[in-house]
Design a protein around this motif. Sequence first.
Motif, PDB file in Angstrom:
ATOM      1  N   ALA A  21      18.225  29.263   7.471  1.00 18.16           N
ATOM      2  CA  ALA A  21      18.299  27.994   8.213  1.00 18.16           C
ATOM      3  C   ALA A  21      19.208  27.009   7.500  1.00 18.16           C
ATOM      4  N   ARG A  22      19.160  26.990   6.180  1.00 20.38           N
ATOM      5  CA  ARG A  22      20.023  26.078   5.416  1.00 20.38           C
ATOM      6  C   ARG A  22      21.487  26.504   5.555  1.00 20.38           C
ATOM      7  N   GLN A  23      21.741  27.804   5.572  1.00 21.61           N
ATOM      8  CA  GLN A  23      23.106  28.299   5.749  1.00 21.61           C
ATOM      9  C   GLN A  23      23.661  27.851   7.106  1.00 21.61           C
ATOM     10  N   ASP A  24      22.832  27.938   8.140  1.00 20.63           N
ATOM     11  CA  ASP A  24      23.249  27.490   9.466  1.00 20.63           C
ATOM     12  C   ASP A  24      23.529  25.996   9.486  1.00 20.63           C
ATOM     13  N   MET A  25      22.710  25.221   8.773  1.00 21.17           N
ATOM     14  CA  MET A  25      22.896  23.776   8.729  1.00 21.17           C
ATOM     15  C   MET A  25      24.201  23.405   8.024  1.00 21.17           C
ATOM     16  N   ILE A  26      24.498  24.083   6.928  1.00 21.42           N
ATOM     17  CA  ILE A  26      25.740  23.818   6.199  1.00 21.42           C
ATOM     18  C   ILE A  26      26.941  24.229   7.043  1.00 21.42           C
ATOM     19  N   ALA A  27      26.835  25.354   7.745  1.00 22.31           N
ATOM     20  CA  ALA A  27      27.919  25.787   8.628  1.00 22.31           C
ATOM     21  C   ALA A  27      28.144  24.771   9.745  1.00 22.31           C
ATOM     22  N   ASN A  29      27.599  21.570   9.450  1.00 21.98           N
ATOM     23  CA  ASN A  29      28.283  20.436   8.826  1.00 21.98           C
ATOM     24  C   ASN A  29      29.785  20.689   8.709  1.00 21.98           C
ATOM     25  N   ILE A  30      30.147  21.904   8.308  1.00 18.91           N
ATOM     26  CA  ILE A  30      31.567  22.243   8.178  1.00 18.91           C
ATOM     27  C   ILE A  30      32.243  22.232   9.551  1.00 18.91           C
ATOM     28  N   ALA A  31      31.541  22.737  10.565  1.00 16.52           N
ATOM     29  CA  ALA A  31      32.115  22.765  11.910  1.00 16.52           C
ATOM     30  C   ALA A  31      32.340  21.357  12.458  1.00 16.52           C
ATOM     31  N   ASN A  32      31.529  20.400  12.029  1.00 17.15           N
ATOM     32  CA  ASN A  32      31.656  19.026  12.508  1.00 17.15           C
ATOM     33  C   ASN A  32      32.418  18.138  11.541  1.00 17.15           C
ATOM     34  N   ALA A  33      33.264  18.728  10.717  1.00 17.61           N
ATOM     35  CA  ALA A  33      34.014  17.953   9.730  1.00 17.61           C
ATOM     36  C   ALA A  33      34.969  16.956  10.375  1.00 17.61           C
ATOM     37  N   ASP A  34      35.393  17.205  11.607  1.00 19.00           N
ATOM     38  CA  ASP A  34      36.326  16.305  12.290  1.00 19.00           C
ATOM     39  C   ASP A  34      35.659  15.491  13.387  1.00 19.00           C
ATOM     40  N   THR A  35      34.327  15.574  13.512  1.00 20.51           N
ATOM     41  CA  THR A  35      33.607  14.818  14.537  1.00 20.51           C
ATOM     42  C   THR A  35      33.410  13.378  14.063  1.00 20.51           C
ATOM     43  N   PRO A  36      33.851  12.398  14.841  1.00 21.76           N
ATOM     44  CA  PRO A  36      33.683  11.000  14.414  1.00 21.76           C
ATOM     45  C   PRO A  36      32.208  10.623  14.270  1.00 21.76           C
ATOM     46  N   PHE A  37      31.905   9.862  13.240  1.00 21.43           N
ATOM     47  CA  PHE A  37      30.573   9.320  12.929  1.00 21.43           C
ATOM     48  C   PHE A  37      29.525  10.404  12.662  1.00 21.43           C
ATOM     49  N   LYS A  39      27.246  12.611  10.348  1.00 22.02           N
ATOM     50  CA  LYS A  39      26.655  12.556   9.009  1.00 22.02           C
ATOM     51  C   LYS A  39      26.174  13.959   8.646  1.00 22.02           C
ATOM     52  N   PRO A  40      26.531  14.463   7.467  1.00 32.47           N
ATOM     53  CA  PRO A  40      26.100  15.810   7.086  1.00 32.47           C
ATOM     54  C   PRO A  40      24.593  15.870   6.906  1.00 32.47           C
ATOM     55  N   ARG A  41      24.008  16.947   7.396  1.00 31.60           N
ATOM     56  CA  ARG A  41      22.559  17.155   7.305  1.00 31.60           C
ATOM     57  C   ARG A  41      22.276  18.305   6.351  1.00 31.60           C
ATOM     58  N   ASP A  42      21.077  18.309   5.830  1.00 34.43           N
ATOM     59  CA  ASP A  42      20.654  19.387   4.947  1.00 34.43           C
ATOM     60  C   ASP A  42      19.157  19.603   5.126  1.00 34.43           C
ATOM     61  N   ILE A  43      18.650  20.667   4.550  1.00 36.96           N
ATOM     62  CA  ILE A  43      17.241  21.012   4.642  1.00 36.96           C
ATOM     63  C   ILE A  43      16.641  20.932   3.246  1.00 36.96           C
ATOM     64  N   GLU A 110      27.839  23.991  -1.659  1.00 38.31           N
ATOM     65  CA  GLU A 110      26.444  24.205  -1.274  1.00 38.31           C
ATOM     66  C   GLU A 110      26.266  25.535  -0.543  1.00 38.31           C
ATOM     67  N   MET A 111      27.245  25.901   0.279  1.00 33.89           N
ATOM     68  CA  MET A 111      27.174  27.174   0.990  1.00 33.89           C
ATOM     69  C   MET A 111      27.238  28.346   0.009  1.00 33.89           C
ATOM     70  N   SER A 112      28.085  28.232  -1.002  1.00 36.32           N
ATOM     71  CA  SER A 112      28.185  29.295  -2.008  1.00 36.32           C
ATOM     72  C   SER A 112      26.890  29.427  -2.797  1.00 36.32           C
ATOM     73  N   LYS A 113      26.328  28.301  -3.220  1.00 39.46           N
ATOM     74  CA  LYS A 113      25.061  28.342  -3.959  1.00 39.46           C
ATOM     75  C   LYS A 113      23.954  28.939  -3.097  1.00 39.46           C
ATOM     76  N   ASN A 114      23.915  28.548  -1.833  1.00 41.66           N
ATOM     77  CA  ASN A 114      22.886  29.053  -0.932  1.00 41.66           C
ATOM     78  C   ASN A 114      23.032  30.554  -0.696  1.00 41.66           C
ATOM     79  N   SER A 115      24.261  31.032  -0.530  1.00 42.78           N
ATOM     80  CA  SER A 115      24.447  32.467  -0.288  1.00 42.78           C
ATOM     81  C   SER A 115      24.127  33.283  -1.541  1.00 42.78           C
ATOM     82  N   ILE A 116      24.390  32.737  -2.728  1.00 38.95           N
ATOM     83  CA  ILE A 116      24.016  33.431  -3.962  1.00 38.95           C
ATOM     84  C   ILE A 116      22.500  33.542  -4.056  1.00 38.95           C
TER      85      ILE A 116
END
Length: 143
Positions: A21-27, A29-37, A39-43, A110-116
């Motif tokens: 679930a955290r991997q999906d959340m980080i992905a 965040n990366i997908a919305n890197a160009d979305t105005p306003f 805010k990155p979310r995390d678990i 964060e994605m690298s740490k999570n996948s490790i």
Amino acid sequence: MSIEISKADSLVKAALDYRAARQDMIASNIANADTPFYKPRDISFESALASKKAELYNQDSNQLIMATTDAKHLTSEKQSATTKPTLYFRDGHMARNDGNSVDIDVETTEMSKNSIMFNALIQAHKKDKAIFSSVIEASQKLS
């Protein structure tokens, strides 16, 4: 009906679910890197896993509970432990002109740490299964 080998096995499976679930959340965040306003979310992985551990091992909390000699002395309200991970917005990153505060460097780290950690959990789960398989095979040779 599934056979529960150990409580640790259930805890590892829950940890794998939370890491996925955290991997999906980080992905996201990366997908919305160009979305105005945006805010990155995390678990909150650690709190979700701690509450799952408390549920599995029948622990109410990590706090010392005061003993009472009479039911009228003190009343304590038990807090219900939820096993759902807590979502929160990551703070502390400078927002760009469009209001987006996703930092690609932080997200990829964060994605690298999570996948490790996910891969380490998989390896631990495989090793745990191998131990039980070897015990079963050894017991079959005895009879």
